[in-house]
Each structure stands twice: as structure tokens, then as C-alpha cells.
Design an enzyme around this catalytic site. Structure first.
Site, PDB file in Angstrom:
ATOM      1  N   HIS A  74       0.886  -1.178   0.000  1.00 10.33           N
ATOM      2  CA  HIS A  74       0.000   0.000   0.000  1.00 10.33           C
ATOM      3  C   HIS A  74       0.913   1.213   0.000  1.00 10.33           C
ATOM      4  O   HIS A  74       1.502   1.553   1.020  1.00 10.33           O
ATOM      5  CB  HIS A  74      -0.898  -0.074   1.247  1.00 10.33           C
ATOM      6  CG  HIS A  74      -1.798   1.091   1.419  1.00 10.33           C
ATOM      7  ND1 HIS A  74      -2.530   1.302   2.573  1.00 10.33           N
ATOM      8  CD2 HIS A  74      -2.106   2.124   0.594  1.00 10.33           C
ATOM      9  CE1 HIS A  74      -3.241   2.409   2.444  1.00 10.33           C
ATOM     10  NE2 HIS A  74      -2.993   2.928   1.260  1.00 10.33           N
ATOM     11  N   MET A  76       1.715   4.725   0.225  1.00 11.44           N
ATOM     12  CA  MET A  76       1.267   6.048   0.668  1.00 11.44           C
ATOM     13  C   MET A  76       2.430   7.003   0.463  1.00 11.44           C
ATOM     14  O   MET A  76       3.047   7.507   1.404  1.00 11.44           O
ATOM     15  CB  MET A  76       0.822   5.990   2.135  1.00 11.44           C
ATOM     16  CG  MET A  76      -0.539   5.315   2.281  1.00 11.44           C
ATOM     17  SD  MET A  76      -0.829   4.751   3.962  1.00 11.44           S
ATOM     18  CE  MET A  76      -0.033   3.166   3.885  1.00 11.44           C
TER      19      MET A  76
END
Ligand code: DX5
Ligand code: ZN
Length: 234
Positions: A74, A76
Site C-alpha cells: 500500500h 502512501m
């Protein structure tokens, strides 16, 4: 409501390694052995897109060596497209970028697929879910953030359930069964609501790695909540 494959056995639990002891990731990964976790969620934060900084390439490479679980990254981070190839080479099975960080989202998802990874796009709580509609055909996974990204252990934002429902309806209208992943504040109290709204993958950090009886027990507890709720509604 929606027509997702709402069978408890098809729901994936993806433990988030962010909640584990950063100096002992090996034990954290080992503690999932024998559990029904299907993927390991790895939160990559750069201190720019989100205020926190977490793991880099070498940690991803080590995690890949330590576990047979597919790694979903993920991202970010700002300008995620600059780092896709390296993360893929470190063993990522899936790469999820944020719609807010990726102005050329369509191209970025194409690149992820060309690298042989599952392509994911995420939306923050303040971003309309329609940001994902135009890239529907390139999405292996749509990630709905149910907290503002950056930290584990936050409270689930209940108003995001409507967003999950809307996205599931959109995929159904397009005759797709795209994975909808929900990330943030997933516990025994919120997991069933997320699944009822149309989520098919639940990311869980605190409720798995801080479970008093260990991570495998945390995964089992979430599964039990989902199973009993699906039974109740079928
Ligand atoms: C938050 C991360 C999450 C986090 C979830 O920015 O994307 O994956 O690990 O942690 P919990 O399950 O504790 O909310
Ligand atoms: Zn995450």
C-alpha cells in the site's frame, strides 16, 4: 443492496505488518503461519503523502524471503510511479497507489500490470469514490480507506460504508467482481459491516497483531464475526 460474492469463505483477511514490532518482523510473520491470512499488507509511507515514514525496499525484500504470503504494498507515497519497478523487483505481488498521489492513474495502473503485479488504487476518506470509476477496467483491487492514512490503531469512519456500497454497486453494474479492500479500524465490531457493504478484503493491523492470544487468534476472531454475520443475513 449489492451483489458481491458475499460468501464468508471468499473474504480475505490481509494482516497489516505496520502493527507488528518493527524490530521483530520475522516473528510477526511467523505468528501468522497456520492462520487463514491470504496476503500480507505492507504500508509504505514516505513522510510526504502521509506524516509517517515506514518501510523501504530492503524490508520488502526481506519480508518476501520470510513468508510465502503474497505481499500487497500500500504505497502512501508521492510520485509512486517512480518506484513501481523496484518494489516489484523486491517481490511485491500487488501494488496499490493512491488516486490523490497519482495524477496519471490510468497509466500508473497499466504499468503495475505490465510489471506482473495486481493493480490497486486507493481513495482517502475525503476523496469521492468516483475517482476510481474511470479506471474500472484496470483495477484488480479498489481500496477504500476507512481512516485517514498514516497511522494504525485509529477509529473506523462509519460514513465510509456508503462509499463501499456505492463502489460495489458500480462494479455490479459493470458486471465485475473486482476486489474491494477496506483499510483502517477493522475490528470484531466493524468487520461484518464492511463485508455487508460489499468489501471482499479486510486489512487489519491492530486487531490482528495486538490480539492478546496472538495474531492467528486475531485472524480467527475476524473470520468468526464475518461467518456469523453472513449466516444471519442469508
Ligand atoms: C493506515 C494503514 C493501515 C493500518 C491499519 O494508514 O494504511 O493499513 O495498518 O491499521 P489498523 O488496522 O490498526 O487500523
Ligand atoms: Zn494500509
Amino acid at each position: 443492496m449489492h451483489n458481491s460474492p458475499c460468501d464468508a469463505a471468499s473474504i480475505v483477511i490481509a494482516p497489516s505488518i505496520l502493527a507488528a514490532d518493527p524490530c521483530d518482523l520475522g516473528s510477526a510473520v511467523a505468528s501468522l503461519e497456520g492462520s487463514s491470512a491470504k496476503r500480507l499488507h505492507v504500508d509504505i509511507m514516505d513522510g510526504r503523502f502521509v506524516p509517517n515514514i515506514t518501510f523501504g525496499f530492503d524490508t520488502v525484500r526481506r519480508l518476501h524471503a520470510l513468508t510465502a504470503l503474497p505481499l500487497e504494498l500500500h504505497l502512501m507515497i508521492v510520485e509512486p510511479e517512480r518506484h513501481l519497478e523496484r518494489f516489484a523487483a523486491c517481490g511485491a505481488a500487488g501494488l496499490t497507489v493512491h488516486a490523490e498521489a497519482s495524477p496519471h492513474l490510468h497509466r500508473t495502473l497499466q504499468t503495475i500490470r505490465e510489471l506482473g503485479c495486481a493493480a490497486g488504487a486507493a481513495v482517502n476518506p475525503g476523496t469521492p469514490v468516483t475517482a476510481l470509476f474511470e479506471v474500472t477496467e484496470l483495477l484488480d483491487c479498489a481500496l477504500v480507506m476507512t481512516v485517514n492514512p498514516g497511522f494504525g490503531g485509529q477509529q473506523f469512519i462509519h460514513s465510509m460504508l456508503r462509499k463501499i456500497e456505492r463502489l460495489r454497486q458500480h462494479f455490479t453494474d459493470c458486471s465485475r467482481t473486482t476486489d474491494i479492500e477496506v483499510d483502517g479500524g477493522i475490528t470484531a465490531a466493524t468487520a461484518a459491516d464492511a463485508v455487508a457493504a460489499g468489501a471482499t478484503t479486510l486489512v487489519a493491523g491492530t486487531s490482528v497483531f495486538h490480539h492478546p492470544d496472538g495474531a492467528a487468534a486475531g485472524v480467527r476472531e475476524l473470520e468468526a464475526c464475518i461467518t456469523s454475520s453472513v449466516k444471519k443475513h442469508s
